[in-house]
Design a protein around this motif. Structure first.
Motif, PDB file in Angstrom:
ATOM      1  N   SER A  60      -5.288  19.844  -8.442  1.00 14.19           N
ATOM      2  CA  SER A  60      -5.211  20.386  -9.797  1.00 14.19           C
ATOM      3  C   SER A  60      -3.883  20.060 -10.480  1.00 14.19           C
ATOM      4  O   SER A  60      -3.570  20.623 -11.529  1.00 14.19           O
ATOM      5  CB  SER A  60      -5.427  21.907  -9.783  1.00 14.19           C
ATOM      6  N   PRO A  69      -5.441  14.577 -10.072  1.00 16.55           N
ATOM      7  CA  PRO A  69      -6.478  15.589 -10.307  1.00 16.55           C
ATOM      8  C   PRO A  69      -7.848  15.113  -9.861  1.00 16.55           C
ATOM      9  O   PRO A  69      -8.234  13.965 -10.106  1.00 16.55           O
ATOM     10  CB  PRO A  69      -6.411  15.820 -11.822  1.00 16.55           C
ATOM     11  N   PRO A  72     -13.800  18.844  -9.969  1.00 14.40           N
ATOM     12  CA  PRO A  72     -14.036  20.068  -9.195  1.00 14.40           C
ATOM     13  C   PRO A  72     -15.130  19.930  -8.138  1.00 14.40           C
ATOM     14  O   PRO A  72     -14.969  20.437  -7.016  1.00 14.40           O
ATOM     15  CB  PRO A  72     -14.417  21.085 -10.278  1.00 14.40           C
ATOM     16  N   SER A  97      -6.796  24.372  -5.091  1.00 16.14           N
ATOM     17  CA  SER A  97      -7.001  24.247  -6.539  1.00 16.14           C
ATOM     18  C   SER A  97      -6.141  25.222  -7.329  1.00 16.14           C
ATOM     19  O   SER A  97      -6.100  25.153  -8.566  1.00 16.14           O
ATOM     20  CB  SER A  97      -8.475  24.498  -6.881  1.00 16.14           C
ATOM     21  N   GLY A 100      -3.729  24.960 -10.406  1.00 13.16           N
ATOM     22  CA  GLY A 100      -4.239  24.932 -11.769  1.00 13.16           C
ATOM     23  C   GLY A 100      -3.721  26.087 -12.603  1.00 13.16           C
ATOM     24  O   GLY A 100      -3.598  25.977 -13.832  1.00 13.16           O
ATOM     25  N   ILE A 225      -8.534  18.341 -16.215  1.00 17.89           N
ATOM     26  CA  ILE A 225      -8.414  19.335 -15.146  1.00 17.89           C
ATOM     27  C   ILE A 225      -7.887  20.665 -15.675  1.00 17.89           C
ATOM     28  O   ILE A 225      -8.211  21.734 -15.134  1.00 17.89           O
ATOM     29  CB  ILE A 225      -7.507  18.809 -13.996  1.00 17.89           C
ATOM     30  N   THR A 226      -7.100  20.642 -16.753  1.00 17.86           N
ATOM     31  CA  THR A 226      -6.599  21.895 -17.324  1.00 17.86           C
ATOM     32  C   THR A 226      -7.589  22.506 -18.310  1.00 17.86           C
ATOM     33  O   THR A 226      -7.464  23.677 -18.663  1.00 17.86           O
ATOM     34  CB  THR A 226      -5.247  21.680 -18.021  1.00 17.86           C
ATOM     35  N   GLY A 230     -10.280  27.990 -15.522  1.00 19.84           N
ATOM     36  CA  GLY A 230      -9.536  28.314 -14.320  1.00 19.84           C
ATOM     37  C   GLY A 230     -10.064  29.499 -13.535  1.00 19.84           C
ATOM     38  O   GLY A 230     -10.156  29.454 -12.309  1.00 19.84           O
ATOM     39  N   TYR A 233     -13.284  28.597 -11.857  1.00 17.13           N
ATOM     40  CA  TYR A 233     -12.990  27.723 -10.727  1.00 17.13           C
ATOM     41  C   TYR A 233     -12.525  28.554  -9.528  1.00 17.13           C
ATOM     42  O   TYR A 233     -12.894  28.277  -8.370  1.00 17.13           O
ATOM     43  CB  TYR A 233     -11.923  26.721 -11.137  1.00 17.13           C
ATOM     44  N   TRP A 301     -17.774  20.039 -16.153  1.00 18.77           N
ATOM     45  CA  TRP A 301     -16.759  18.998 -15.950  1.00 18.77           C
ATOM     46  C   TRP A 301     -16.966  17.840 -16.932  1.00 18.77           C
ATOM     47  O   TRP A 301     -15.981  17.295 -17.468  1.00 18.77           O
ATOM     48  CB  TRP A 301     -16.787  18.489 -14.520  1.00 18.77           C
TER      49      TRP A 301
END
Length: 390
Positions: A60, A69, A72, A97, A100, A225-226, A230, A233, A301
């Motif tokens: 992450s 990154p 997921p 992860s 993140g 990825i950001t 979160g 995830y 994603w």
């Protein structure tokens, strides 16, 4: 006491074949040492170093800071594989992860952290949340936090603080070096023993304001990825542990348990109608839950990569699929235990590992039964009724 961040020097192997080889090596070592981890009650730092080499703690880290990154779904499947061998170690690995969360730190704070290491093992004891003393430049933090999974193998620890007007009441996480706090050895449990989810205690530890962040807060870096949700995830990685545990339990009853015979001289268990039916139903149940889990993951994603809006409806499906996977996988584990027969009650039986550890994730606050209701509320365009959901 000041908390100066110091990070280890273990780095991930180069991407591609070397990193995959490092991951496979870690799995082989885990097969040999999983009993050791359970007996001592934590995953040690030398094994965490193997997971670092496999790249599990940089998945992450934004590209902005030299990270690699990972989509997921790819990381979740790695967590599954670890959990097929040992669910408790999979639980600790799942926090790969968790960096993140750092995306909501100031950019310079992230740059400073990642300049020291891209492979940071982060553990957190978020609750109860304490009121920190505000001082010039930061906070003096005192308290004792529970459930700091993986704290003995961590580089950084997070501690939950009550937020104020500056955070709109949302709680803060304070980042501290693991050597700045005391680990209280009180993790006396039957399930997930190797997670080492001890309490951590801090006594007037100074935390600079720039090393605090709102958990699940607005990222200061904009990358796929950001953009991926979160908190959702965080629920998914725990659910993946149960998926892996269920796979491990089911594989046992298919590959080994079916050939065993009972003490009364009956036919091999695999030839019994109840055994065959039980295996078939459990296989269908696990694959169905897993398919929904990864379908939701891939859909969101794709939106993150395309920089499309990720709605509350999307997040609700992530949370729903995670909760569903955890609960259905727990049922699969119990089914495997049921069809394995009386032998599975012994502490030394291979299914005990999956039974004791694999049924735990569905007990977690992020995956408990009430998250079904909260997900349903959002799908109906109603208020979820839970803070920080989805």
């Amino acid at each position: 006491m000041d908390s100066e961040i110091t990070l280890g020097d273990v780095e991930a192997a180069p991407e591609g074949a070397p990193r995959e080889a490092a991951f496979q090596h870690a799995l082989e070592v885990l097969k040999e040492r999983r009993d050791e981890f359970g007996e001592q009650g934590f995953v040690p730092r030398d094994f965490m170093a193997l997971l670092k080499k496999a790249g599990m703690f940089r998945v992450s880290v934004p590209q902005e800071f030299g990270g690699d990154p990972m989509p997921p779904a790819q990381f979740l499947k790695m967590v599954e594989q670890v959990s097929e061998v040992d669910p408790a170690t999979g639980w600790v690995a799942s926090f790969g992860s968790a960096s993140g969360y750092f995306a909501s730190l100031p950019i310079e704070s992230q740059r400073a952290l990642y300049s020291k290491s891209k492979d940071i093992v982060f553990a957190a004891g978020m609750f109860p949340m304490f009121e920190a003393e505000k001082v010039d430049g930061g906070y003096l933090v005192t308290g004792e936090w529970q459930f700091a999974s993986g704290c003995k193998g961590a580089d950084l620890l997070g501690m939950g603080l009550k937020g104020g007007p500056e955070t709109e009441g949302k709680p803060l996480t304070a980042l501290v070096d693991r050597n700045a706090v005391e680990i209280i050895d009180n993790w006396d449990v039957a399930g997930m023993r190797a997670t080492g989810s001890h309490n951590v205690h801090a006594d007037r530890v100074f935390v600079p304001e720039e090393l605090t962040f709102v958990r699940g807060g607005q990222p200061s870096i904009d990358e796929p990825i950001t953009r991926y949700p979160g908190l959702a995830y965080a629920a998914q990685v725990l659910s993946a542990v149960t998926l892996g545990a269920a796979r491990g339990a089911l594989d046992f009853v298919i590959e080994k348990g079916a050939a065993s015979t009972s003490i009364n001289g009956g036919p091999a268990k695999g030839n019994r109608p109840a055994y065959k039916t039980g295996v078939a139903k459990a296989e269908a149940q696990l694959r169905s839950a897993r398919a929904f889990f990864y379908e939701a993951t891939e859909e969101v994603w794709a939106k993150a990569e395309a920089n499309e809006e990720i709605t509350d409806h999307d997040k609700a499906l992530l949370r729903l699929s995670a909760t569903h996977a955890a609960h259905e996988s727990r049922e699969v584990i119990l089914s495997a235990f049921n069809i394995a027969g009386t032998g599975a009650i012994f502490k030394s039986h291979p299914l005990q590992r999956f039974l004791q550890d694999g049924i735990v994730p569905a007990q977690h606050a992020m995956l408990q039964e009430h998250t079904y209701e909260a997900s349903g509320a959002l799908l109906l365009n109603l208020d979820a009724g839970l803070p920080s959901f989805p």
